[in-house]
Design a protein around this motif. Structure first.
Motif, PDB file in Angstrom:
ATOM      1  N   PHE A   1       0.895  -1.229  -0.023  1.00 13.66           N
ATOM      2  CA  PHE A   1      -0.252   0.034  -0.030  1.00 13.66           C
ATOM      3  C   PHE A   1       1.163   1.263  -0.113  1.00 13.66           C
ATOM      4  O   PHE A   1       2.017   1.001   0.690  1.00 13.66           O
ATOM      5  CB  PHE A   1      -0.636   0.014   1.317  1.00 13.66           C
ATOM      6  N   ASP A   2      -0.037   2.100  -0.168  1.00 10.94           N
ATOM      7  CA  ASP A   2       0.636   3.725  -0.452  1.00 10.94           C
ATOM      8  C   ASP A   2       1.906   3.982   0.638  1.00 10.94           C
ATOM      9  O   ASP A   2       2.795   4.832   0.888  1.00 10.94           O
ATOM     10  CB  ASP A   2       0.158   4.500  -1.739  1.00 10.94           C
ATOM     11  N   ASP A   3       0.478   3.657   1.704  1.00 14.64           N
ATOM     12  CA  ASP A   3       1.742   4.353   3.302  1.00 14.64           C
ATOM     13  C   ASP A   3       2.056   3.643   3.880  1.00 14.64           C
ATOM     14  O   ASP A   3       2.549   3.299   5.108  1.00 14.64           O
ATOM     15  CB  ASP A   3      -0.012   4.683   3.592  1.00 14.64           C
ATOM     16  N   GLY A   4       2.531   2.353   3.076  1.00 12.15           N
ATOM     17  CA  GLY A   4       3.086   0.788   3.626  1.00 12.15           C
ATOM     18  C   GLY A   4       5.073   1.012   3.108  1.00 12.15           C
ATOM     19  O   GLY A   4       5.092   1.561   2.420  1.00 12.15           O
ATOM     20  N   LYS A   5       5.608   0.480   3.991  1.00 12.17           N
ATOM     21  CA  LYS A   5       7.030   0.499   3.723  1.00 12.17           C
ATOM     22  C   LYS A   5       7.571  -1.146   3.463  1.00 12.17           C
ATOM     23  O   LYS A   5       7.054  -2.054   4.606  1.00 12.17           O
ATOM     24  CB  LYS A   5       7.749   0.549   4.442  1.00 12.17           C
ATOM     25  N   LEU A   6       8.451  -1.797   3.042  1.00 12.15           N
ATOM     26  CA  LEU A   6       9.232  -2.761   2.733  1.00 12.15           C
ATOM     27  C   LEU A   6      10.095  -2.867   3.751  1.00 12.15           C
ATOM     28  O   LEU A   6      11.386  -1.877   3.054  1.00 12.15           O
ATOM     29  CB  LEU A   6       8.964  -3.655   1.548  1.00 12.15           C
ATOM     30  N   VAL A   7      10.458  -3.560   4.568  1.00 17.09           N
ATOM     31  CA  VAL A   7      11.988  -3.691   5.365  1.00 17.09           C
ATOM     32  C   VAL A   7      12.594  -4.534   5.916  1.00 17.09           C
ATOM     33  O   VAL A   7      11.891  -5.425   5.410  1.00 17.09           O
ATOM     34  CB  VAL A   7      11.273  -2.893   7.149  1.00 17.09           C
ATOM     35  N   SER A   8      13.717  -4.319   5.657  1.00 19.81           N
ATOM     36  CA  SER A   8      14.226  -5.711   5.702  1.00 19.81           C
ATOM     37  C   SER A   8      15.556  -5.070   7.350  1.00 19.81           C
ATOM     38  O   SER A   8      15.977  -4.083   8.035  1.00 19.81           O
ATOM     39  CB  SER A   8      16.150  -5.474   5.011  1.00 19.81           C
TER      40      SER A   8
END
Length: 342
Positions: free
Chosen positions: A282-289
């Motif tokens: 989603f636009d307000d989401g982030k993919l993190v590592s």
């Protein structure tokens, strides 16, 4: 008679002329040398892939030596310069040349074969000799494999030692021992193997494989993380020929069955790419590592043993080992790593 002042001016003038001529000749020779190097590199097609080699020293490394080092530790010649199969190459080449019908074509093929052998022989074997001499002369340089990317790294030996010493100075991770425990660990390993054999968990062949009588202490070394600022090292503990190397591998083959079908387990980067390829963010989401520091040494041993107890119903299906064989007399170490100091 010449005045002393005139004589001094004469000698100063001659010295200036001499220095000027020497400087010009030196510049010309250096230019010729560089041109010869360029011609040789073009002739031998020596191309250094800058992504395969990284020089972290202040020493300038010749291009042909960089080319050889960039091939990596797994690259090896099939023979030494004194063992070059020149006669075999000529004989086998001549057999092929004889299949040509025209004499003129045969002569052309012989000339091409001669140039081909000479280029390959000089390109590899001469460069190997030059590389050996260069590394021997620059003994303060280390050639290492990078932590990731299959890259060869040239690093100053003192920088490497200082960075490794920082790991060993961490008293929360490493504990200095007064004597080498390798012999005791070897005896303990063999006692465990003997117990498994007497309990009919393993046969005589497996007992021989898991027992050890010439064990050595594990060795630690570091791999440069060239993708991180400051080029830190990743400490690697090599357990080759360690007291319990074979027994640990035996346990790995049993325990890895617990995670192979887990939804949280990823085989490699390709599998991860396939898994997230069609994922929607989603636009307000982030993919993190998240990067865990010292992942394996940070795993609590007692907690790992508790998980194995909970999953024992799955383990007992693939081994004759009893739960008591794994948990009996288990002592959880107070330090994650230990160092033997002589």
């Amino acid at each position: 008679m010449v005045k002393e002042s005139d004589a001094k001016l004469f000698f100063i003038s001659e010295e200036c002329i001499h220095n000027s001529i020497t400087k010009k000749k030196t510049a010309i020779e250096i230019k010729k040398y560089k041109q010869l190097l360029e011609r040789r590199e073009q002739e031998f097609k020596i191309i250094v892939n800058q992504g395969w080699f990284k020089n972290e020293t202040k020493t300038k490394i010749p291009k042909n030596i960089e080319w050889l080092l960039s091939l990596g530790a797994k690259f090896a010649l099939h023979f030494a310069s004194s063992q070059f199969p020149l006669l075999d190459c000529i004989t086998e080449g001549e057999d092929i040349i004889q299949t040509l019908g025209e004499k003129n074509d045969q002569e052309i093929a012989r000339t091409q074969l001669t140039h081909m052998i000479k280029k390959q022989k000089n390109k590899k074997l001469n460069t190997v000799g030059q590389t050996k001499k260069f590394l021997k002369k620059n003994s303060d340089m280390l050639i290492l494999d990078a932590d990731k990317g299959n890259v060869t790294v040239a690093m100053n030996k003192n920088d490497y030692k200082n960075k490794m010493q920082q790991f060993l100075n961490d008293i929360t991770t490493y504990n200095i021992l007064k004597q080498d425990p390798t012999s005791k660990l070897q005896t303990k390993n063999n006692n465990l193997v003997d117990k498994l054999f007497k309990g009919n968990v393993i046969d005589s062949v497996e007992k021989t494989k898991l027992s050890t009588f010439t064990a050595t202490a594990p060795r630690i070394y570091g791999l440069p993380k060239i993708h991180k600022q400051g080029i830190p090292l990743r400490p690697i503990t090599s357990c080759v020929n360690a007291p319990s190397q074979n027994l640990c591998q035996y346990m790995v083959n049993i325990l890895k069955n617990l995670t192979k079908d887990s939804i949280y387990n990823i085989k490699d980067a390709i599998s991860f790419k396939e898994k997230v390829n069609n994922a929607y963010i989603f636009d307000d989401g982030k993919l993190v590592s998240f990067d865990v520091v010292s992942l394996f040494p940070s795993i609590p041993v007692d907690y790992a043993l508790e998980i194995i107890k909970e999953k024992w119903s799955q383990i007992e299906k693939i081994t004759e080992m009893k739960k008591s064989d794994l948990h009996g007399n288990t002592q959880v170490p107070t330090k994650r790593q230990q160092i033997f100091q002589t």
